[in-house]
Motif scaffolding. Structure first.
Motif, mmCIF file in Angstrom:
data_model
loop_
_atom_site.group_PDB
_atom_site.id
_atom_site.type_symbol
_atom_site.label_atom_id
_atom_site.label_comp_id
_atom_site.label_asym_id
_atom_site.label_seq_id
_atom_site.Cartn_x
_atom_site.Cartn_y
_atom_site.Cartn_z
ATOM 1 N N ALA A 196 0.830 -1.208 0.000
ATOM 2 C CA ALA A 196 0.000 0.000 0.000
ATOM 3 C C ALA A 196 0.860 1.251 0.000
ATOM 4 C CB ALA A 196 -0.936 -0.007 1.211
ATOM 5 N N VAL A 197 1.960 1.231 0.765
ATOM 6 C CA VAL A 197 2.865 2.379 0.788
ATOM 7 C C VAL A 197 3.454 2.618 -0.601
ATOM 8 C CG1 VAL A 197 5.060 3.245 1.704
ATOM 9 C CG2 VAL A 197 3.412 2.152 3.232
ATOM 10 N N LEU A 198 3.861 1.541 -1.272
ATOM 11 C CA LEU A 198 4.414 1.689 -2.621
ATOM 12 C C LEU A 198 3.364 2.165 -3.609
ATOM 13 C CD1 LEU A 198 6.808 -1.393 -2.967
ATOM 14 C CD2 LEU A 198 7.385 0.995 -2.531
ATOM 15 N N VAL A 199 2.121 1.688 -3.462
ATOM 16 C CA VAL A 199 1.056 2.167 -4.343
ATOM 17 C C VAL A 199 0.832 3.661 -4.129
ATOM 18 C CG1 VAL A 199 -1.408 1.998 -4.867
ATOM 19 C CG2 VAL A 199 -0.062 -0.078 -4.567
ATOM 20 N N CYS A 200 0.904 4.104 -2.873
ATOM 21 C CA CYS A 200 0.803 5.551 -2.606
ATOM 22 C C CYS A 200 1.896 6.303 -3.356
ATOM 23 C CB CYS A 200 0.921 5.821 -1.111
ATOM 24 S SG CYS A 200 -0.571 5.512 -0.163
ATOM 25 N N ALA A 201 3.110 5.749 -3.328
ATOM 26 C CA ALA A 201 4.209 6.396 -4.039
ATOM 27 C C ALA A 201 3.965 6.393 -5.544
ATOM 28 C CB ALA A 201 5.528 5.690 -3.708
ATOM 29 N N VAL A 202 3.419 5.284 -6.054
ATOM 30 C CA VAL A 202 3.123 5.197 -7.486
ATOM 31 C C VAL A 202 2.116 6.265 -7.897
ATOM 32 C CG1 VAL A 202 1.994 3.769 -9.242
ATOM 33 C CG2 VAL A 202 3.673 2.745 -7.709
ATOM 34 N N LEU A 203 1.080 6.399 -7.101
ATOM 35 C CA LEU A 203 -0.021 7.290 -7.458
ATOM 36 C C LEU A 203 0.150 8.709 -6.941
ATOM 37 C CD1 LEU A 203 -2.938 4.841 -6.590
ATOM 38 C CD2 LEU A 203 -1.824 5.172 -8.794
ATOM 39 N N ARG A 204 1.074 8.878 -5.984
ATOM 40 C CA ARG A 204 1.215 10.177 -5.305
ATOM 41 C C ARG A 204 -0.151 10.636 -4.829
ATOM 42 N NH1 ARG A 204 4.696 12.560 -10.248
ATOM 43 N NH2 ARG A 204 6.384 11.046 -10.138
ATOM 44 N N VAL A 205 -0.811 9.751 -4.100
ATOM 45 C CA VAL A 205 -2.232 9.949 -3.799
ATOM 46 C C VAL A 205 -2.427 10.927 -2.667
ATOM 47 C CG1 VAL A 205 -4.280 8.816 -2.876
ATOM 48 C CG2 VAL A 205 -2.980 7.749 -4.687
ATOM 49 N N ARG A 206 -3.260 11.930 -2.882
ATOM 50 C CA ARG A 206 -3.914 12.737 -1.859
ATOM 51 C C ARG A 206 -5.308 12.906 -2.380
ATOM 52 N NH1 ARG A 206 0.315 17.013 0.484
ATOM 53 N NH2 ARG A 206 2.193 15.845 0.069
ATOM 54 N N GLY A 207 -6.242 12.057 -1.972
ATOM 55 C CA GLY A 207 -7.521 11.995 -2.686
ATOM 56 C C GLY A 207 -7.231 11.267 -3.982
ATOM 57 N N PRO A 208 -7.823 11.723 -5.119
ATOM 58 C CA PRO A 208 -7.549 11.101 -6.401
ATOM 59 C C PRO A 208 -6.091 11.260 -6.789
ATOM 60 C CG PRO A 208 -9.578 12.341 -6.497
ATOM 61 C CD PRO A 208 -8.948 12.652 -5.181
ATOM 62 N N GLY A 209 -5.489 12.461 -6.481
ATOM 63 C CA GLY A 209 -4.065 12.635 -6.683
ATOM 64 C C GLY A 209 -3.651 12.799 -8.104
ATOM 65 N N PRO A 210 -2.506 13.499 -8.325
ATOM 66 C CA PRO A 210 -2.019 13.718 -9.670
ATOM 67 C C PRO A 210 -1.531 12.459 -10.338
ATOM 68 C CG PRO A 210 -0.462 14.544 -8.034
ATOM 69 C CD PRO A 210 -1.698 14.153 -7.306
ATOM 70 N N GLY A 211 -1.290 11.393 -9.517
ATOM 71 C CA GLY A 211 -0.806 10.166 -10.136
ATOM 72 C C GLY A 211 -1.859 9.482 -10.971
ATOM 73 N N THR A 212 -3.132 9.627 -10.617
ATOM 74 C CA THR A 212 -4.207 9.064 -11.414
ATOM 75 C C THR A 212 -5.277 10.121 -11.587
ATOM 76 O OG1 THR A 212 -5.154 8.174 -9.399
ATOM 77 C CG2 THR A 212 -3.924 6.643 -10.765
ATOM 78 N N PRO A 213 -5.068 11.062 -12.507
ATOM 79 C CA PRO A 213 -6.037 12.135 -12.685
ATOM 80 C C PRO A 213 -7.419 11.589 -12.956
ATOM 81 C CG PRO A 213 -4.056 12.493 -13.998
ATOM 82 C CD PRO A 213 -3.966 11.127 -13.436
ATOM 83 N N ARG A 214 -8.430 12.281 -12.419
ATOM 84 C CA ARG A 214 -9.802 11.860 -12.629
ATOM 85 C C ARG A 214 -10.237 12.265 -14.028
ATOM 86 N NH1 ARG A 214 -13.321 11.411 -8.418
ATOM 87 N NH2 ARG A 214 -14.895 11.215 -10.025
ATOM 88 N N THR A 215 -10.033 11.376 -14.974
ATOM 89 C CA THR A 215 -10.470 11.627 -16.334
ATOM 90 C C THR A 215 -11.896 11.165 -16.496
ATOM 91 O OG1 THR A 215 -9.565 9.500 -16.956
ATOM 92 C CG2 THR A 215 -8.146 11.391 -17.297
ATOM 93 N N ASP A 216 -12.500 11.501 -17.623
ATOM 94 C CA ASP A 216 -13.913 11.176 -17.829
ATOM 95 C C ASP A 216 -14.161 9.690 -17.806
ATOM 96 O OD1 ASP A 216 -14.478 13.820 -18.019
ATOM 97 O OD2 ASP A 216 -14.470 13.884 -20.205
ATOM 98 N N ASP A 217 -13.185 8.908 -18.287
ATOM 99 C CA ASP A 217 -13.426 7.468 -18.348
ATOM 100 C C ASP A 217 -13.410 6.852 -16.966
ATOM 101 O OD1 ASP A 217 -10.592 7.846 -18.225
ATOM 102 O OD2 ASP A 217 -10.368 5.726 -18.711
ATOM 103 N N GLU A 218 -12.865 7.586 -15.958
ATOM 104 C CA GLU A 218 -12.876 7.044 -14.610
ATOM 105 C C GLU A 218 -14.138 7.423 -13.855
ATOM 106 O OE1 GLU A 218 -9.273 8.755 -13.149
ATOM 107 O OE2 GLU A 218 -8.231 6.873 -13.286
ATOM 108 N N SER A 219 -14.633 8.607 -14.092
ATOM 109 C CA SER A 219 -15.717 9.103 -13.256
ATOM 110 C C SER A 219 -17.036 9.232 -13.976
ATOM 111 C CB SER A 219 -15.330 10.468 -12.682
ATOM 112 O OG SER A 219 -15.083 11.381 -13.726
ATOM 113 N N GLY A 220 -17.049 9.009 -15.277
ATOM 114 C CA GLY A 220 -18.276 9.238 -16.013
ATOM 115 C C GLY A 220 -19.239 8.094 -15.993
ATOM 116 N N GLY A 221 -18.813 6.932 -15.443
ATOM 117 C CA GLY A 221 -19.676 5.770 -15.511
ATOM 118 C C GLY A 221 -20.991 5.947 -14.805
#
Length: 447
Positions: free
Chosen positions: A197-222
């Protein structure tokens, strides 16, 4: 909206190459694979002692423990579709992170359980976390590695995971000889998920959705395009994708026979030495690690349809060898079982990564989480049913078991043709551009 219409609507959406390429990062991919290797070692520690732990270390009745663990596995299947909705709403990164946290807490609590209901409750949470993880894994890996390298990334992940499971299983044999040792193994598995989980945080740079996985339309439009119920109707009415899930069920049954039925038949039916059960799985894992990259390269040179057809045919030939196995003399039992294991896992290498990538690409933008949840549920259901189906067939006779698997493998070939003809685009044949390498060089790297 039909499955075909959904794919058409999403073809030019944010799931296209422009957005995907913006999220691609070889460094993050390597870090994510490191996270997967850590939790694979932890899972390897746990797998050999999962049932033994509660009986030996916690003093609980074996029959009740088995029922509790089965109930937890069934709950995991139910949680898969819910995980698909979460992926579509929040993106795959936060879902992968949450699944690691849930399983970390669950395994850290296992040494404290003292009642069957506690086993069932924590097993259900762990099983749900596991199924939700596999629902989100391929979408996240596609974002990190890029869809053009998804098959290779999935292949490398398989190798990393098999190696980690092997290391963990070996360590479990050295440590799990006392109650304290068994508790240490459960805690170590929990810590492995926490580190992942710590490494996944580093991968995603997560704070909420985080810049590592930007909330694009294909993620949130469903959930905004027609509501969760409407979108699940879209998934369940997508006939070609349901055929793809059926193919996964058939392939998974075949693969599960190598670890569920073959060891049992080798020792109980063919009267082979006791060590042959473990040796067949060990040899299978070694061959699988070696075969993944060449199998992917073969699929790139030809097409996914040909690679999958070759897998089905190889499975059928493999099982055909086992049908008359009781006629073999004692001297042939060991080489026959090891040969069957090697041939079977070669077929598994041909279909594993290719099927996962094809299922991901065949899903429309905005619904990839739900589509992948259905695909993973088909995988999980097949694995859950396999022991009961195999033992029922074996009770009738050894030839019945293996000839039934020959028939199901042979059936896979025409079903593949149907899926290839009905799926829009080139998800099965010819080789899709997303997996065609720029040059015939060896694959770089890499559920």
């Amino acid at each position: 909206m039909s499955g075909d219409a959904a794919r058409t609507a999403g073809a030019a959406g944010p799931d296209g190459d422009a957005t995907a390429d913006a999220l691609v990062s070889p460094a993050r991919t390597r870090l994510y694979l490191a996270a997967r290797s850590i939790d694979a070692v932890g899972s390897g520690l746990w797998m050999p002692i999962s049932l033994f732990f509660f009986v030996q270390a916690q003093g609980l009745p074996v029959e009740q423990v088995g029922a509790a663990l089965t109930a937890g596995a069934v709950f995991g299947l139910v949680a898969g579709p819910f995980g698909g909705s979460l992926v579509d709403r929040f993106g795959p990164g936060p879902v992968v992170l949450a699944s690691n946290v849930v399983r970390a807490v669950g395994f850290l609590l296992y040494p404290l359980v003292g009642a069957i209901w506690q086993v069932a409750l924590i097993a259900a949470a762990n099983s749900a976390g596991d199924r939700v993880f596999w629902t989100a894994n391929t979408p996240l890996l596609a974002r990190l590695a890029g869809e053009r390298k998804l098959v290779g990334a999935l292949g490398t992940m398989s190798i990393v995971r098999i190696a980690g499971l092997g290391v963990g299983a070996g360590l479990a044999g050295l440590v799990g000889r006392s109650t304290a040792g068994l508790h240490a193994l459960a805690w170590a598995n929990g810590v492995s998920f926490a580190l992942a989980a710590v490494l996944v945080c580093a991968v995603l740079r997560v704070r909420g959705p985080g810049p590592g996985t930007p909330r694009t339309d294909d993620e949130s439009g469903g959930d905004t395009a027609g509501g969760p119920a409407r979108n699940w109707q879209t998934v369940l009415r997508d006939g070609p994708y349901l055929v793809l899930c059926l193919i996964q069920v058939l392939f998974t049954f075949a693969a599960n026979s190598l670890t569920v039925a073959l060891p049992l038949v080798a020792v109980r039916t063919l009267r082979g030495p006791v060590w042959l059960a473990g040796a067949s799985v060990l040899v299978g894992n070694i061959v699988l690690m070696a075969a993944v990259k060449p199998a992917i390269a073969y699929g790139r040179r030809t097409s996914r349809l040909r690679a999958l057809t070759a897998a089905a045919v190889l499975f059928a030939v493999t099982f055909l060898l086992m049908a008359p196995a009781q006629l073999a003399g004692p001297a042939l039992v060991v080489p026959l079982v090891l040969l069957v294991s090697a041939l079977g896992v070669t077929a598994e290498a041909l279909f594993g990564s290719v099927m996962s990538a094809a299922a991901y690409e065949a899903a429309p933008a905005g619904l990839k989480g739900r589509y992948n949840a259905l695909f993973q549920t088909a995988y999980g259901a097949s694995g859950a049913l396999a022991p009961a189906v195999f033992t029922a067939l074996l009770a009738v006779g050894n030839p019945v078991l293996w000839l039934a698997l020959v028939a199901s493998s042979a059936l896979t070939v025409p079903v593949l043709r149907v899926a290839a003809a009905r799926l829009p685009g080139a998800h099965l044949t010819p080789a899709p551009p997303s997996i065609v390498p720029p040059a015939p060089a060896p694959l770089p790297e890499s559920t």
